[in-house]
Write a protein that holds these residues in place. Structure first.
Motif, short mmCIF file in Angstrom:
data_model
loop_
_atom_site.label_atom_id
_atom_site.label_comp_id
_atom_site.label_asym_id
_atom_site.label_seq_id
_atom_site.Cartn_x
_atom_site.Cartn_y
_atom_site.Cartn_z
N PRO A 34 0.83 -1.22 0.00
CA PRO A 34 0.00 0.00 0.00
C PRO A 34 0.85 1.26 0.00
N LEU A 35 0.41 2.24 -0.77
CA LEU A 35 1.12 3.51 -0.82
C LEU A 35 0.99 4.24 0.51
N PRO A 36 1.99 5.01 0.90
CA PRO A 36 1.90 5.77 2.16
C PRO A 36 0.82 6.83 2.07
N PRO A 37 0.36 7.33 3.19
CA PRO A 37 -0.74 8.31 3.17
C PRO A 37 -0.45 9.55 2.34
N ARG A 38 0.78 10.02 2.31
CA ARG A 38 1.05 11.24 1.54
C ARG A 38 0.88 11.02 0.04
N GLN A 39 0.82 9.76 -0.41
CA GLN A 39 0.62 9.46 -1.82
C GLN A 39 -0.77 8.89 -2.10
N ASP A 40 -1.54 8.62 -1.06
CA ASP A 40 -2.87 8.05 -1.25
C ASP A 40 -3.80 8.65 -0.21
N LEU A 41 -4.79 9.38 -0.66
CA LEU A 41 -5.73 10.03 0.26
C LEU A 41 -6.57 9.02 1.02
N ASN A 42 -6.80 7.85 0.46
CA ASN A 42 -7.63 6.85 1.12
C ASN A 42 -6.88 6.05 2.18
N ALA A 43 -5.58 6.16 2.24
CA ALA A 43 -4.80 5.41 3.23
C ALA A 43 -5.03 6.00 4.62
N PRO A 44 -5.26 5.16 5.62
CA PRO A 44 -5.42 5.68 6.99
C PRO A 44 -4.09 6.13 7.56
N ASP A 45 -4.16 7.07 8.47
CA ASP A 45 -2.95 7.58 9.12
C ASP A 45 -3.23 7.75 10.61
N LEU A 46 -2.17 7.89 11.37
CA LEU A 46 -2.27 8.14 12.81
C LEU A 46 -1.84 9.54 13.19
N TYR A 47 -1.36 10.31 12.24
CA TYR A 47 -0.94 11.68 12.54
C TYR A 47 -2.14 12.55 12.90
N ILE A 48 -3.17 12.51 12.06
CA ILE A 48 -4.36 13.33 12.32
C ILE A 48 -5.05 12.92 13.62
N PRO A 49 -5.28 11.62 13.89
CA PRO A 49 -5.87 11.27 15.19
C PRO A 49 -5.04 11.71 16.38
N THR A 50 -3.71 11.61 16.29
CA THR A 50 -2.86 12.02 17.41
C THR A 50 -2.96 13.51 17.66
N MET A 51 -2.79 14.31 16.60
CA MET A 51 -2.88 15.76 16.74
C MET A 51 -4.29 16.20 17.15
N ALA A 52 -5.30 15.51 16.63
CA ALA A 52 -6.67 15.87 16.99
C ALA A 52 -6.95 15.55 18.46
N PHE A 53 -6.40 14.46 18.96
CA PHE A 53 -6.59 14.14 20.38
C PHE A 53 -5.96 15.22 21.27
N ILE A 54 -4.74 15.64 20.95
CA ILE A 54 -4.08 16.69 21.73
C ILE A 54 -4.88 17.98 21.66
N THR A 55 -5.36 18.32 20.46
CA THR A 55 -6.15 19.55 20.30
C THR A 55 -7.45 19.46 21.09
N TYR A 56 -8.06 18.30 21.10
CA TYR A 56 -9.31 18.13 21.86
C TYR A 56 -9.07 18.35 23.35
N VAL A 57 -7.98 17.83 23.88
CA VAL A 57 -7.69 18.01 25.30
C VAL A 57 -7.47 19.49 25.61
N LEU A 58 -6.73 20.19 24.76
CA LEU A 58 -6.50 21.62 24.98
C LEU A 58 -7.80 22.41 24.87
N LEU A 59 -8.63 22.05 23.89
CA LEU A 59 -9.91 22.74 23.73
C LEU A 59 -10.83 22.46 24.90
N ALA A 60 -10.79 21.23 25.41
CA ALA A 60 -11.61 20.92 26.59
C ALA A 60 -11.16 21.74 27.80
#
Length: 293
Positions: free
Chosen positions: A127-153
């Motif tokens: 499978p192509l890495p996420p930067r080459q395939d939009l449909n590939a799942p990644d963990l960068y967005i969930p990790t950054m979103a979790f940190i942002t959610y905690v700060l926003l909370a």
């Protein structure tokens, strides 16, 4: 030697008493001891002596070398055990993103209805890495979103005069526990449904972690526009995430492996996908409703 001011033509030889030398600003510790009465060592002299003694001691050098070898051996063992449970190369794959991918992926999570091709792209059965395939799942967005959610909370609780480290820690740990429970439930469902796919724990963690994006948008909209804006954003992000989960799991993960599978098993796969999608709005609401008043 200073002479008395009265010493003149008569050649008086009376001399004034010499003025005492000013005290030194710093003690001379170059010899290891100061000029203090009693011959006591200056501060730090014993430490310097001990360090020099240890450096010149062969036994101490041998002990330091042996300790370094033990530490190196322990590090190698930790890395070996870590590779047994977590594949670092696989983990790097889920963080192979760039700015363009992150921007497009966020847009896809918020508005997935116009996306046509949901197939995961492969190159030589890899499978192509996420930067080459939009449909590939990644963990960068969930990790950054979790940190942002905690700060926003924390910001939301502070605005409502309810902030405390304990409450914020409980909020963060609850959000993390829910995702872990969801991943475990999906793994159990995949096992019971005997789904043959390339889904791994990292894949399920990525798909489960995308809900943090919807949580951030819901809380932020609620803080700006009140409870009415919160429920509108909650409905939109929940429906978008449900659509995204169904299309991603069915097409990218479960779809190709459902060919030739008996109809009952296909129904189990469909129920598993729909159950995972339907679970997202409940978790989003449970983790965000108390942050908007």
């Amino acid at each position: 030697m200073a002479y008395h001011s009265g010493y003149g033509a008569h050649g008086s030889k009376h001399r004034a008493r010499a003025a005492p030398d000013p005290p030194p600003l710093f003690d001379d510790t170059s010899g290891g001891y100061s000029s203090q009465p009693g011959g006591y060592p200056a501060p730090g002299a014993d430490v310097a002596f001990n360090v020099n003694h240890l450096i010149g001691d062969p036994m101490a050098n041998m002990a330091m070398t042996y300790g370094s070898s033990i530490a190196s051996h322990g590090k190698d063992m930790v890395h070996k055990e870590l590779h047994r449970f977590v594949s670092v190369n696989k983990l790097k794959y889920f963080f192979a993103v760039d700015t363009a991918y992150v921007a497009k992926k966020l847009g896809l999570l918020v508005f997935p209805y116009t996306h046509q091709n949901w197939e995961v792209q492969y190159s030589r059965d890899v499978p192509l890495p996420p930067r080459q395939d939009l449909n590939a799942p990644d963990l960068y967005i969930p990790t950054m979103a979790f940190i942002t959610y905690v700060l926003l909370a924390g910001m939301a609780l502070g605005i409502q005069k309810r902030f405390s480290p304990e409450v914020l820690g409980l909020c963060a740990s609850t959000a993390l526990v829910w995702v872990v429970m969801e991943v475990l439930a999906l793994l159990l469902g995949v096992y019971l449904a005997t789904v043959r796919s390339d889904l791994s724990t990292f894949h399920l963690l990525a798909y489960s972690g995308y809900k943090y994006v919807g949580m951030i948008l819901s809380v932020l909209t609620g803080l700006l526009f009140g409870s009415d804006g919160y429920y509108v954003a909650l409905a939109w992000t929940s429906s978008a995430l449900m659509y995204f989960i169904v299309r991603s799991l069915r097409t990218a993960a479960l779809g190709p492996d459902s060919m030739g599978v008996p109809a009952p098993r296909q129904h189990l796969q469909l129920y598993l996908t729909l159950g995972a999608a339907a679970f997202q709005p409940l978790v989003i609401y449970w983790l965000t409703f108390h942050l908007v008043r």
